[in-house]
Design a protein around this motif. Structure first.
Motif, short mmCIF file in Angstrom:
data_model
loop_
_atom_site.label_atom_id
_atom_site.label_comp_id
_atom_site.label_asym_id
_atom_site.label_seq_id
_atom_site.Cartn_x
_atom_site.Cartn_y
_atom_site.Cartn_z
N ARG A 213 0.86 -1.09 0.00
CA ARG A 213 0.14 0.05 0.07
C ARG A 213 0.84 1.28 0.09
NH1 ARG A 213 -3.95 1.64 -2.38
NH2 ARG A 213 -5.55 3.08 -1.22
N ALA A 214 2.02 1.34 0.73
CA ALA A 214 2.90 2.22 0.82
C ALA A 214 3.22 3.03 -0.49
CB ALA A 214 4.19 2.37 1.48
N THR A 215 3.64 2.13 -1.63
CA THR A 215 4.42 2.59 -2.84
C THR A 215 3.06 2.93 -3.54
OG1 THR A 215 4.61 0.35 -3.19
CG2 THR A 215 6.58 1.50 -2.56
N GLN A 216 2.01 2.22 -3.48
CA GLN A 216 0.69 2.30 -4.30
C GLN A 216 0.15 3.84 -4.14
OE1 GLN A 216 -2.14 -0.55 -3.12
NE2 GLN A 216 -1.51 -2.10 -4.68
N ILE A 217 0.57 4.50 -3.02
CA ILE A 217 -0.08 5.54 -2.70
C ILE A 217 1.20 6.87 -2.72
CG2 ILE A 217 -2.13 4.93 -1.49
CD1 ILE A 217 -0.84 5.52 1.30
N GLY A 218 2.30 6.60 -3.21
CA GLY A 218 3.19 7.18 -3.34
C GLY A 218 4.13 7.39 -2.35
N MET A 219 4.17 6.74 -1.37
CA MET A 219 5.18 6.89 -0.06
C MET A 219 6.39 6.10 -0.27
SD MET A 219 2.67 6.61 3.26
CE MET A 219 1.64 7.97 3.75
N SER A 220 7.37 6.34 0.35
CA SER A 220 8.71 5.75 0.06
C SER A 220 8.89 4.38 0.94
CB SER A 220 9.80 6.89 0.51
OG SER A 220 9.59 7.22 1.86
N ALA A 221 9.47 3.31 0.18
CA ALA A 221 9.91 2.04 0.61
C ALA A 221 11.10 1.69 0.47
CB ALA A 221 8.72 1.26 0.25
N CYS A 222 11.76 0.86 1.34
CA CYS A 222 13.10 0.33 1.08
C CYS A 222 13.15 -1.13 1.84
CB CYS A 222 14.18 1.07 1.48
SG CYS A 222 14.23 1.42 3.39
N GLU A 223 14.40 -1.50 1.35
CA GLU A 223 14.77 -2.91 2.15
C GLU A 223 15.90 -2.72 3.01
OE1 GLU A 223 12.63 -6.83 -0.11
OE2 GLU A 223 14.58 -5.62 -1.01
N VAL A 224 16.05 -3.42 4.14
CA VAL A 224 17.28 -3.65 4.84
C VAL A 224 17.79 -4.95 5.06
CG1 VAL A 224 16.96 -1.36 6.06
CG2 VAL A 224 15.96 -3.55 7.13
N PRO A 225 19.07 -5.11 5.03
CA PRO A 225 19.49 -6.58 5.29
C PRO A 225 19.24 -7.25 6.60
CG PRO A 225 21.40 -5.18 5.00
CD PRO A 225 20.12 -4.08 4.90
N VAL A 226 18.75 -8.11 6.71
CA VAL A 226 18.54 -9.27 7.95
C VAL A 226 19.23 -10.39 8.06
CG1 VAL A 226 16.66 -7.41 8.80
CG2 VAL A 226 16.23 -9.72 7.63
N THR A 227 19.09 -11.16 9.13
CA THR A 227 19.16 -12.53 9.14
C THR A 227 18.17 -13.19 9.37
OG1 THR A 227 21.48 -12.25 9.54
CG2 THR A 227 20.77 -14.25 9.93
N ARG A 228 17.87 -14.39 8.78
CA ARG A 228 16.60 -15.14 9.44
C ARG A 228 17.18 -16.76 9.39
NH1 ARG A 228 10.43 -16.29 8.58
NH2 ARG A 228 10.35 -14.75 10.05
N ALA A 229 17.18 -17.32 10.61
CA ALA A 229 17.79 -18.50 10.64
C ALA A 229 16.91 -19.80 11.01
CB ALA A 229 19.11 -18.43 11.55
N TYR A 230 16.72 -20.62 10.31
CA TYR A 230 16.09 -21.76 10.82
C TYR A 230 16.96 -22.91 11.52
CZ TYR A 230 12.22 -20.27 7.60
OH TYR A 230 11.34 -19.72 7.09
N PRO A 231 16.37 -23.52 12.61
CA PRO A 231 17.07 -24.42 13.15
C PRO A 231 17.45 -25.52 12.23
CG PRO A 231 14.79 -24.66 13.70
CD PRO A 231 14.78 -23.51 12.91
N LYS A 232 18.78 -26.22 12.79
CA LYS A 232 19.44 -27.21 11.86
C LYS A 232 18.83 -28.43 11.82
CE LYS A 232 24.17 -25.85 12.27
NZ LYS A 232 25.53 -25.90 12.81
N LYS A 233 18.11 -28.84 13.03
CA LYS A 233 17.42 -29.95 13.43
C LYS A 233 15.81 -29.56 13.99
CE LYS A 233 21.38 -32.75 14.05
NZ LYS A 233 22.26 -33.50 15.24
N GLY A 234 14.98 -30.77 13.79
CA GLY A 234 13.74 -30.45 14.65
C GLY A 234 12.71 -29.90 13.54
N LYS A 235 11.56 -29.53 14.35
CA LYS A 235 10.09 -28.98 13.54
C LYS A 235 10.64 -27.55 13.19
CE LYS A 235 5.56 -28.55 13.70
NZ LYS A 235 4.23 -28.54 14.65
#
Length: 273
Positions: A213-235
């Motif tokens: 919605r932000a960019t649809q109405i002319g507002m500014s948007a961007c991405e920033v780098p993050v880390t997402r880590a899933y467990p090696k084992k298990g559910k």
């Protein structure tokens, strides 16, 4: 304190441990996250995240003891909000957003409470909000980001299905659109053309909608780098079932693409790109 009969906001209770101390707030929606939320909060504490933003838990009535007051206080939680109404993640976020705006915060950061995301990166989101961005999406797939132990099926779904559809709908390229690790400016959330506090947002609709919605109405948007880590084992820690959950997400994506969540009087009033 019990809040009820607020249009577009589920009935909820607030347990305020401290007054507002910062300009920004981190909303963490959870339900029965067990020790995962405690580990995440401990990481936040070790990184002094509460010196940048107040930490608020948006609980969906957990029954596993993960919201015990003494524990949350020790881990620098500012306030616990508990939904006492219908709805899932979308309802929890509406509860948190309304409360945050009422409390006077300049911006809202959201992050899952399952200890997969790098809560240490909160300052990056605040920096972008301070620079004037209205929507900031965390991404593990851009330079500086890290995707650790991500299941192949999830990588394929995000990169080849979810992100392209969101990007087309938003008229802007995004790379990690399923992630709830993002930030919104107060200006964005309060804009009459957005209106996030509506009962139509019960599950994952609000995340999809606010992504575009932000960019649809002319507002500014961007991405920033993050880390997402899933467990090696298990559910894999997730609230989305493989078949039913993913089919519901696809339905939401398509409805979002066709404008189903736009405020009615603004359906044909967007800025063209």
């Amino acid at each position: 304190m019990l809040y009820k009969n607020i249009k577009g906001v589920p009935r909820f209770e607030s347990f305020e441990y401290k007054k507002r101390t910062k300009d920004y707030v981190i909303l963490i929606p959870i339900i029965n996250e067990g020790d995962r939320i405690h580990k995440e909060l401990k990481r936040a504490q070790d990184s002094k995240v509460s010196s940048y933003a107040d930490i608020v838990i948006c609980d969906g009535e957990s029954t596993d003891g993960c919201t015990v007051e003494e524990k949350l206080k020790l881990l620098d939680v500012n306030t616990l909000l508990v939904k006492r109404d219908v709805g899932k993640q979308g309802a929890q976020l509406r509860m948190g957003i309304w409360w945050a705006l009422e409390r006077g915060y300049k911006g809202v950061i959201t992050i899952d409470g399952n200890n997969k995301d790098s809560i240490e990166d909160v300052p990056r989101f605040i920096e972008k909000l301070e620079q004037g961005y209205d929507f900031v999406q965390g991404s593990r797939f851009i330079k500086g980001g890290h995707a650790i132990n991500t299941p192949l099926v999830r990588t394929v779904a995000v990169r080849l299905i979810h992100a392209p559809i969101i990007s087309l709908t938003a008229h802007k390229h995004f790379t990690d659109t399923t992630s709830a690790y993002r930030a919104y400016s107060r200006k964005y959330l309060e804009d009459e053309r957005v209106q996030p506090l509506r009962d139509i947002f019960m599950t994952y609709e609000l995340l999809a909608y606010l992504s575009v919605r932000a960019t649809q109405i002319g507002m500014s948007a961007c991405e920033v780098p993050v880390t997402r880590a899933y467990p090696k084992k298990g559910k894999t820690p997730t609230k989305i079932s493989f078949f039913r959950g993913n089919s519901e997400l696809m339905n939401i994506l398509l409805k979002n693409a066709f404008g189903a969540y736009k405020p009615i009087k603004h359906l044909n009033n967007d800025i063209s790109h």
